[in-house]
Design a protein around this motif. Structure first.
Motif, PDB file in Angstrom:
ATOM      1  N   ARG A  62      63.668 -70.562 155.102  1.00 23.78           N
ATOM      2  CA  ARG A  62      62.340 -71.760 155.651  1.00 23.78           C
ATOM      3  C   ARG A  62      61.035 -70.941 156.361  1.00 23.78           C
ATOM      4  N   HIS A  63      59.641 -71.348 155.338  1.00 21.61           N
ATOM      5  CA  HIS A  63      58.493 -70.898 156.092  1.00 21.61           C
ATOM      6  C   HIS A  63      58.507 -71.279 158.070  1.00 21.61           C
ATOM      7  N   GLY A  64      58.445 -72.805 157.724  1.00 16.08           N
ATOM      8  CA  GLY A  64      58.385 -73.818 159.306  1.00 16.08           C
ATOM      9  C   GLY A  64      59.206 -72.632 160.653  1.00 16.08           C
ATOM     10  N   LEU A  67      57.111 -69.810 161.300  1.00 19.19           N
ATOM     11  CA  LEU A  67      55.496 -69.944 161.575  1.00 19.19           C
ATOM     12  C   LEU A  67      56.082 -70.163 163.342  1.00 19.19           C
ATOM     13  N   THR A  68      56.626 -71.282 163.258  1.00 13.87           N
ATOM     14  CA  THR A  68      57.290 -72.051 164.905  1.00 13.87           C
ATOM     15  C   THR A  68      57.568 -70.972 165.701  1.00 13.87           C
TER      16      THR A  68
END
Length: 180
Positions: A62-64, A67-68
């Motif tokens: 998951r790219h989220g 990023l987080t």
């Protein structure tokens, strides 16, 4: 995989962009506000995520989450560099701040991008780059005592972020090459 030269240019350009955005945001944000305390880390982390995703450096997940991690680590890197490295890094506060910021960032990259092997030299490259760039900026400030404060800050943000991004590109290239 992106050729190393293209990767280096992308990361260098991303560092310049990030540095300019941080500098401009700092001119607009109220001094000593929460925004000024986190803004540079948020921008750097987001730009690092974008260029890393474009270069396919993160593992497929998951790219989220990636990023987080990068944003939170970049904010922590920024705050620790200022609040610990600079404040307690005598006799070389800029050297300490630059090194500590790069070290925290490198540890975050290991977490976010799943770097596990062949990272020691890359970590050293990033930490030494961060330290030397910050100290060089201090020497430039000392050599030109009449320099405008906005120019001083832009030199620090653009210089540190662009050259640390370049060190990240070199590290990424070596880590990826060694892991295949």
């Amino acid at each position: 995989m992106t050729p190393p030269r293209h990767l280096a240019l992308k990361f260098l350009g991303a560092g310049v962009l990030s540095g300019l955005l941080c500098w401009l945001g700092g001119l607009l944000a109220p001094e000593n506000s929460l925004l000024i305390k986190i803004y540079p880390g948020v921008i750097f982390g987001a730009v690092l995520y974008a260029v890393g995703r474009h270069a396919a450096l993160a593992p497929p997940r998951r790219h989220g989450v990636t990023l987080t991690i990068l944003v939170l680590v970049s904010v922590a890197s920024w705050r620790l560099a200022v609040d610990v490295g600079y404040m307690h890094g005598r006799p070389w506060p800029m050297l300490a701040a630059g090194a500590l910021g790069a070290l925290v960032l490198c540890l975050g990259l290991m977490w976010a991008w799943g770097w596990r092997r062949h990272v020691a030299l890359g970590m050293l490259t990033m930490v030494v780059t961060g330290a030397l760039v910050a100290q060089t900026v201090q020497w430039i400030w000392d050599a030109f005592p009449g320099m405008d404060e906005a120019l001083e800050v832009s030199l620090l943000f653009v210089g540190w972020q662009s050259l640390v991004m370049l060190a990240i590109a070199v590290t990424a290239t070596n880590v990826l090459r060694a892991s295949h």
